[in-house]
Design a protein around this motif. Structure first.
Motif, PDB file in Angstrom:
ATOM      1  N   GLU A   1       0.821  -1.204   0.000  1.00 53.95           N
ATOM      2  CA  GLU A   1       0.000   0.000   0.000  1.00 53.95           C
ATOM      3  C   GLU A   1       0.860   1.262   0.000  1.00 53.95           C
ATOM      4  OE1 GLU A   1      -3.196   2.144   2.970  1.00 53.95           O
ATOM      5  OE2 GLU A   1      -3.350  -0.032   2.671  1.00 53.95           O
ATOM      6  N   VAL A   2       0.447   2.233  -0.792  1.00 52.54           N
ATOM      7  CA  VAL A   2       1.099   3.541  -0.856  1.00 52.54           C
ATOM      8  C   VAL A   2       0.049   4.596  -0.536  1.00 52.54           C
ATOM      9  CG1 VAL A   2       2.331   5.204  -2.296  1.00 52.54           C
ATOM     10  CG2 VAL A   2       2.735   2.740  -2.614  1.00 52.54           C
ATOM     11  N   THR A   3       0.219   5.302   0.567  1.00 54.04           N
ATOM     12  CA  THR A   3      -0.710   6.363   0.932  1.00 54.04           C
ATOM     13  C   THR A   3      -0.372   7.624   0.151  1.00 54.04           C
ATOM     14  OG1 THR A   3      -0.913   5.440   3.167  1.00 54.04           O
ATOM     15  CG2 THR A   3      -1.668   7.706   2.827  1.00 54.04           C
ATOM     16  N   VAL A   4      -1.359   8.184  -0.508  1.00 53.89           N
ATOM     17  CA  VAL A   4      -1.148   9.370  -1.341  1.00 53.89           C
ATOM     18  C   VAL A   4      -1.281  10.610  -0.457  1.00 53.89           C
ATOM     19  CG1 VAL A   4      -1.880  10.634  -3.390  1.00 53.89           C
ATOM     20  CG2 VAL A   4      -2.053   8.139  -3.347  1.00 53.89           C
ATOM     21  N   THR A   5      -0.149  11.091   0.030  1.00 59.92           N
ATOM     22  CA  THR A   5      -0.114  12.252   0.921  1.00 59.92           C
ATOM     23  C   THR A   5       0.351  13.486   0.155  1.00 59.92           C
ATOM     24  OG1 THR A   5       2.181  11.843   1.567  1.00 59.92           O
ATOM     25  CG2 THR A   5       0.454  10.730   2.853  1.00 59.92           C
ATOM     26  N   ASP A   6       0.170  14.656   0.790  1.00 61.14           N
ATOM     27  CA  ASP A   6       0.660  15.897   0.193  1.00 61.14           C
ATOM     28  C   ASP A   6       2.177  15.854   0.019  1.00 61.14           C
ATOM     29  OD1 ASP A   6      -1.875  16.929   0.044  1.00 61.14           O
ATOM     30  OD2 ASP A   6      -1.711  18.160   1.848  1.00 61.14           O
ATOM     31  N   ASP A   7       2.875  15.270   1.000  1.00 60.81           N
ATOM     32  CA  ASP A   7       4.336  15.184   0.906  1.00 60.81           C
ATOM     33  C   ASP A   7       4.765  14.311  -0.266  1.00 60.81           C
ATOM     34  OD1 ASP A   7       4.663  16.820   3.082  1.00 60.81           O
ATOM     35  OD2 ASP A   7       4.976  15.185   4.522  1.00 60.81           O
ATOM     36  N   LEU A   8       4.051  13.199  -0.476  1.00 55.68           N
ATOM     37  CA  LEU A   8       4.396  12.320  -1.592  1.00 55.68           C
ATOM     38  C   LEU A   8       4.120  13.013  -2.926  1.00 55.68           C
ATOM     39  CD1 LEU A   8       5.363   9.559  -2.588  1.00 55.68           C
ATOM     40  CD2 LEU A   8       2.985   8.759  -2.459  1.00 55.68           C
ATOM     41  N   ILE A   9       3.025  13.728  -3.018  1.00 48.39           N
ATOM     42  CA  ILE A   9       2.710  14.454  -4.254  1.00 48.39           C
ATOM     43  C   ILE A   9       3.751  15.544  -4.508  1.00 48.39           C
ATOM     44  CG2 ILE A   9       1.039  16.003  -5.340  1.00 48.39           C
ATOM     45  CD1 ILE A   9      -1.186  14.383  -4.043  1.00 48.39           C
ATOM     46  N   ALA A  10       4.199  16.218  -3.445  1.00 45.88           N
ATOM     47  CA  ALA A  10       5.231  17.234  -3.606  1.00 45.88           C
ATOM     48  C   ALA A  10       6.538  16.618  -4.098  1.00 45.88           C
ATOM     49  CB  ALA A  10       5.454  17.968  -2.277  1.00 45.88           C
ATOM     50  N   ALA A  11       6.897  15.449  -3.566  1.00 47.30           N
ATOM     51  CA  ALA A  11       8.112  14.767  -4.015  1.00 47.30           C
ATOM     52  C   ALA A  11       7.976  14.335  -5.475  1.00 47.30           C
ATOM     53  CB  ALA A  11       8.396  13.556  -3.123  1.00 47.30           C
ATOM     54  N   MET A  12       6.778  13.882  -5.840  1.00 44.03           N
ATOM     55  CA  MET A  12       6.526  13.502  -7.241  1.00 44.03           C
ATOM     56  C   MET A  12       6.660  14.708  -8.159  1.00 44.03           C
ATOM     57  SD  MET A  12       4.037  13.861  -9.749  1.00 44.03           S
ATOM     58  CE  MET A  12       2.655  14.404  -8.743  1.00 44.03           C
TER      59      MET A  12
END
Length: 216
Positions: A145-156
């Motif tokens: 599982e990968v939780t789609v967080t604001d931090d992950l979107i920013a890194a993307m």
């Protein structure tokens, strides 16, 4: 979440990059440039295994069971983040969508998560709620599982900006010649032993230095 503005096309939109480039640039900038700028590619045992692992989801199609619609090879795009590509598998239930990215090797948090985040923002832009995604590992035989967080979107988004910078750079990034090179299918084209740039050596000015040897 606010992102720094990036150079776009003449009409103000971002230059679109492939979703796969997110994982490539996060893993190795030189590899990403060779693939997406110079169109360099070579198969290896790992890439062939990856192709075989994707056969189950490469054929476009959809099936519905108990209110859950599973769509294979779904084309997606995001104008806001400048992304395009194909999701291996998306499971849709009402307005919830869950992307599932297939990988042949064992799962390790990092580059693959950015690709899931890229798929997620494409689906969010299409009107879906995407709180989580998954990376399916053929080696582990399970989903992670990968939780789609604001931090992950920013890194993307940062990875996407880095890839766009490589597209307009006048030269390839230097190789690092580390453990990532051992199984890279582009090793023979990259020649990391010859093209790497050693990390700079910093010297503490307060550390005593050995006396030099004098020739009288």
């Amino acid at each position: 979440m606010s992102l720094a503005p990036s150079e776009g096309l003449a009409d103000g939109t971002l230059e679109s990059i492939p979703l796969a480039a997110l994982e490539h640039v996060a893993y190795c900038r030189r590899q990403a440039a060779m693939i997406h700028v110079e169109a360099t590619w070579a198969d290896s045992v790992d890439t062939v295994r990856g192709d075989l692992a994707h056969q189950a989801v490469d054929l476009p199609g959809a099936k519905r069971r108990r209110g859950l619609t599973s769509v294979r090879s779904l084309p997606v795009r995001s104008r806001r983040y400048g992304l395009h590509g194909i999701c291996d598998l998306v499971e849709i239930e009402l307005l919830h969508a869950t992307p599932v990215e297939y990988k042949v090797g064992p799962y390790r948090p990092g580059p693959a998560d950015l690709q899931v985040a890229g798929q997620a923002v494409c689906l969010i832009e299409a009107g879906y709620h995407v709180p989580t995604g998954y990376v399916y590992s053929a080696t582990d035989h399970r989903r992670h599982e990968v939780t789609v967080t604001d931090d992950l979107i920013a890194a993307m988004a940062a990875a996407a900006e880095d890839m766009r910078a490589l597209l307009i750079a006048d030269r390839l990034p230097a190789a690092r010649n580390d453990r990532r090179c051992r199984r890279c299918s582009l090793r023979d084209d990259c020649l990391p032993e010859l093209t790497h740039t050693p990390a700079p050596v910093t010297t503490d000015p307060f550390t005593p230095r050995p006396l030099g040897k004098w020739r009288d």
